[in-house]
Design an enzyme around this catalytic site. Structure first.
Site, mmCIF file in Angstrom:
data_model
loop_
_atom_site.group_PDB
_atom_site.id
_atom_site.type_symbol
_atom_site.label_atom_id
_atom_site.label_comp_id
_atom_site.label_asym_id
_atom_site.label_seq_id
_atom_site.Cartn_x
_atom_site.Cartn_y
_atom_site.Cartn_z
ATOM 1 N N ASP A 12 -3.513 -20.272 19.770
ATOM 2 C CA ASP A 12 -4.652 -21.145 18.533
ATOM 3 C C ASP A 12 -5.859 -21.233 19.427
ATOM 4 O O ASP A 12 -7.300 -21.446 18.243
ATOM 5 C CB ASP A 12 -4.590 -22.765 18.793
ATOM 6 C CG ASP A 12 -2.416 -23.300 17.953
ATOM 7 O OD1 ASP A 12 -2.479 -22.024 17.375
ATOM 8 O OD2 ASP A 12 -2.014 -23.873 18.587
ATOM 9 N N ASP B 8 -4.476 -18.693 24.527
ATOM 10 C CA ASP B 8 -3.542 -18.978 23.916
ATOM 11 C C ASP B 8 -4.094 -18.867 21.775
ATOM 12 O O ASP B 8 -5.328 -18.196 21.777
ATOM 13 C CB ASP B 8 -2.547 -20.259 23.713
ATOM 14 C CG ASP B 8 -3.277 -21.735 23.047
ATOM 15 O OD1 ASP B 8 -4.530 -21.030 22.884
ATOM 16 O OD2 ASP B 8 -2.739 -22.717 23.101
ATOM 17 N N ASP C 160 -8.184 -22.758 24.713
ATOM 18 C CA ASP C 160 -7.646 -22.633 25.334
ATOM 19 C C ASP C 160 -7.127 -20.888 25.034
ATOM 20 O O ASP C 160 -7.233 -20.241 24.843
ATOM 21 C CB ASP C 160 -6.000 -23.092 24.732
ATOM 22 C CG ASP C 160 -6.270 -23.947 25.145
ATOM 23 O OD1 ASP C 160 -6.932 -24.884 26.002
ATOM 24 O OD2 ASP C 160 -5.188 -25.110 24.156
ATOM 25 N N GLU D 291 -11.857 -27.072 21.965
ATOM 26 C CA GLU D 291 -10.446 -27.579 21.328
ATOM 27 C C GLU D 291 -10.233 -28.595 21.667
ATOM 28 O O GLU D 291 -9.793 -28.962 22.790
ATOM 29 C CB GLU D 291 -10.574 -26.261 20.740
ATOM 30 C CG GLU D 291 -9.345 -26.819 19.843
ATOM 31 C CD GLU D 291 -9.062 -26.830 18.155
ATOM 32 O OE1 GLU D 291 -10.412 -27.059 17.586
ATOM 33 O OE2 GLU D 291 -8.059 -27.282 17.313
#
Ligand code: TSJ
Length: 667
Positions: free
Chosen positions: A536, A534, A532, A459
């Site tokens: 997202d 996190d 990632d 991403e």
């Protein structure tokens, strides 16, 4: 009088004369004594031109041209009916394929024409009129709309006889191959009026056949009877004395009868009891339409100008179609059967199941196109458009149940068309997904053996950039995802398939999706989601897993999908660097390395340089990856439903529990 037929010099078009039949003030009552002068010679020269190039004048010398002879003669009688002087026309096919056309009109004038010094009827049958359907410039004949082809028929007939009943007498004249063989003579007395033409098509011209087909003539005659309401036209076939065939056509309903006949002859079920029938007259122009909807899905619009079929439509059809579409949409909006969010009905929608006949009349009709089958007069479009718009709108108001029925049909058509469009689009996209094209964002590996290769789905562009630089380009391909994520939950497969974010994934994998999924086409045996650590990142992982779970399930079932494990921390002291993949691991390193350590927390993959990414996450010798199993994906699917669902609460929960979720991925 003998007139030589051979050795006549060929004339150019410019030499053809246009003759206007003049009103006769004083009628003849004796036989005419002919005086042949130079103009008579010219007449014959003109007709000789017709015999030399018959195709120029009647289109062909085959069966079409043969039947055309009858139409040309018949048109004259129809014009007399249009002028209001004729009510009956009889067409007969006699033994030897001789044709007779007879009407009860005024009779072609028999008085002497000034210019030629000949009876008008003789001029009509021997002088080639300029223009016409198959040649040159436009034409105009006073009163009538056709009337230019009779001399052509005469020229192409082995013989032709005309009998005019007028002034108490019957006048007769005979021609052979266009040439006068008897003067116009009185052969008897009568109290009636009318014209009779009898002719035999010339086998020297119609070399293929001179035999008429009853059905062909019948079709034309029936059509003309429909187009001229109240006019009676009969057709009799007397070729076989034992078996005389006759049809008599007379339709008081005109175009209404026509559309009813069309529907009946095709066994179509009408949606209303009586046809809609509208007309307008404006100066020298008139327009008339009849409409009858049926429950089929076909469109049948037939149009005519001056009783001549306009197979290629033209300005009258344009006006009609435009008005029809406007009336339906205005009606739908007015009564809110078409909601604000609904698209307008298309022309095709409102014409589904229509049977309509449009007939216009005008003195200066322009027929365009290769086959002259298209009306060109531009002022006819607004005339028909306005008339149909006004009258059909009124009809809709006055006949609400009919209006609803046909409006609903158009609405159904619109929905069906939209569904069909989607299905087609779907098929198109599907085939695009199965094609050999690769997405532009794919940095492919050089090894083409799927057993050796891996696809990293990353991403974001910056992470993608690092991955591309840090990878082993022989075995590792990188696909950077971009664009807006799609809510797979709320989308039907057609939307999913077209999603800008997912299409590159499908293309890179090479397998297709859904029913068309084919695992043997998989281009990489390790499909690695690298996102990632996190919220997202969790989001994109969830989405991709859900997508795979729903549309490419074997990919997960057979263990081809992995989740990359980037480090969360970098612990440094002097030249020593260690990566930690969890809080526990970080604490372990901190303890081990003692005082003076610095701890860097990676918030995203983009914070790592290519080398770090390789060392920590991509190097097959050093990395850890999680292989996704079916229950993981199922869980993701569930999570996904919550995440994308309409209810706000569960989504809030998800985000709050996210830190935990990230760790939960340590499956
Ligand atoms: F032209 C033709 F010979 F092919 C032919 C003409 C064949 C047949 C069967 C019918 C006719 C025809 C022509 N029927 N009715 C007429 N009418 C006139 O030619 C006509 C009569 C009177 C006046 C007038 O102004 O008094 C004008 C015309 C054109």
């Amino acid at each position: 009088m003998d007139i030589p037929e051979n050795n006549i010099p060929e004339l150019k078009d410019a030499d053809f004369q246009e003759t206007v039949i003049t009103d006769s003030e004083e009628k003849m009552n004796t036989a005419v004594t002919e005086v042949y002068d130079a103009s008579q010679i010219q007449v014959l020269e003109g007709l000789e031109a017709v015999r030399k190039r018959p195709g120029m004048y009647i289109g062909s010398t085959g069966p079409r041209g043969l039947h055309h002879l009858v139409y040309e003669i018949l048109d004259n009688s129809i014009d007399e009916a249009l002028a209001g002087y004729c009510t009956h026309i009889e067409v007969e096919i006699l033994p030897g394929d001789v044709i007779t056309v007879r009407d009860n009109g005024r009779g072609i004038p028999t008085d002497i024409n000034e210019k030629q010094g000949l009876p008008a009827v003789t001029v009509v049958l021997t002088v080639l009129h300029a223009g016409g359907k198959f040649g040159g410039s436009g034409y105009k004949v006073s009163g009538g709309l056709h009337g230019v082809g009779s001399s052509v028929v005469n020229a192409l007939s082995e013989w032709l006889e005309v009998e005019v009943s007028q002034n108490g007498h019957i006048y007769k004249q005979r021609f052979e191959r266009g040439a006068i063989v008897t003067d116009l003579e009185i052969i008897g007395d009568t109290t009636e009026t009318g014209t009779l033409v009898r002719f035999k098509a010339d086998p020297e011209i119609f070399t293929e056949t001179t035999v008429y087909e009853y059905e062909t003539l019948q079709r034309r005659i029936r059509e003309q009877a429909f187009l001229n309401a109240g006019l009676r036209i009969s057709l009799t076939d007397r070729r076989d004395e034992e078996n005389i065939i006759e049809d008599v056509y007379c339709f008081e309903g005109g175009l209404s009868s026509f559309v009813q006949y069309i529907n009946e002859s095709r066994a179509l079920t009408p949606l209303h009891d009586t046809p809609m029938h509208f007309s307008v007259v404006k100066g020298d122009r008139s327009a008339e339409v009849a409409i009858m909807y049926n429950d089929s899905y076909n469109e049948n619009i037939q149009s005519f100008a001056n009783n001549v079929r306009t197979i290629d439509g033209g300005t009258h059809e344009t006006g009609f179609k435009n008005a029809l579409t406007r009336v339906f949409n205005d009606y739908g909006r007015k009564y809110n059967f078409l909601k604000d969010a609904d698209k307008n009905l298309s022309g095709d929608d409102v014409r589904e199941g229509i049977t309509a006949v449009i007939s216009v009349k005008l003195t200066d009709a322009e027929f365009e196109g290769q086959t002259k089958g298209k009306l060109g007069n531009t002022d006819i479009t607004p005339l028909v458009n306005q008339m149909v718009y006004e009258k059909l709108s009124t009809y809709f108001e006055e006949n609400p149940s009919v209006a609803r029925a046909i409006f609903n049909k158009a609405l159904d058509a619109s929905r069906a068309r939209e569904a069909a469009r989607k299905a087609k689009e779907l098929a198109r996209r599907k085939s695009a997904l199965e094609g050999n094209s690769l997405p532009g964002k794919l940095a492919d590996c050089t090894d083409k053996n799927p057993e050796n290769t891996e696809l990293y789905i990353v991403e974001g562009d910056s992470a993608g950039g690092s991955a591309k630089e840090g990878r082993d380009r022989r075995t590792q391909a990188i696909l950077a995802l971009w664009g807006k994520m799609l809510n797979v939950e709320k989308s039907r497969i057609d939307k999913v398939i077209g999603n800008e974010k997912l299409v590159p994934v499908v293309l890179a994998l090479g397998t297709g999706i859904g029913e068309d999924f084919d695992i043997t086409k998989l281009r990489y045996h390790k499909v690695v989601i690298m996102a990632d650590a996190d919220v997202d990142g969790a989001h994109i992982r969830t989405l991709l897993l859900t997508f795979f779970f729903r549309y490419m399930r074997p990919l997960i079932e057979q263990g081809f999908v992995y989740i990359a494990q980037p480090p969360l921390f970098k612990i440094s002291k002097g030249k020593r660097h260690e990566y930690a993949y969890s809080d526990e691991e970080r604490d372990k390193f901190l303890e081990e390395m003692g005082q003076g350590c610095s701890v860097q927390r990676y918030k995203g993959l983009g914070e790592m340089d290519p080398e770090q990414l390789w060392e920590t996450t991509m190097d097959p010798e050093r990395r850890t990856m999680l292989r996704v199993n079916l229950s993981d994906a199922e869980e993701a699917d569930e999570t996904f439903s919550i995440l994308m669902g309409d209810k706000v609460e569960p989504r809030k929960d998800f985000i709050e529990k996210n830190a935990k979720f990230v760790q939960n991925l340590d499956i």
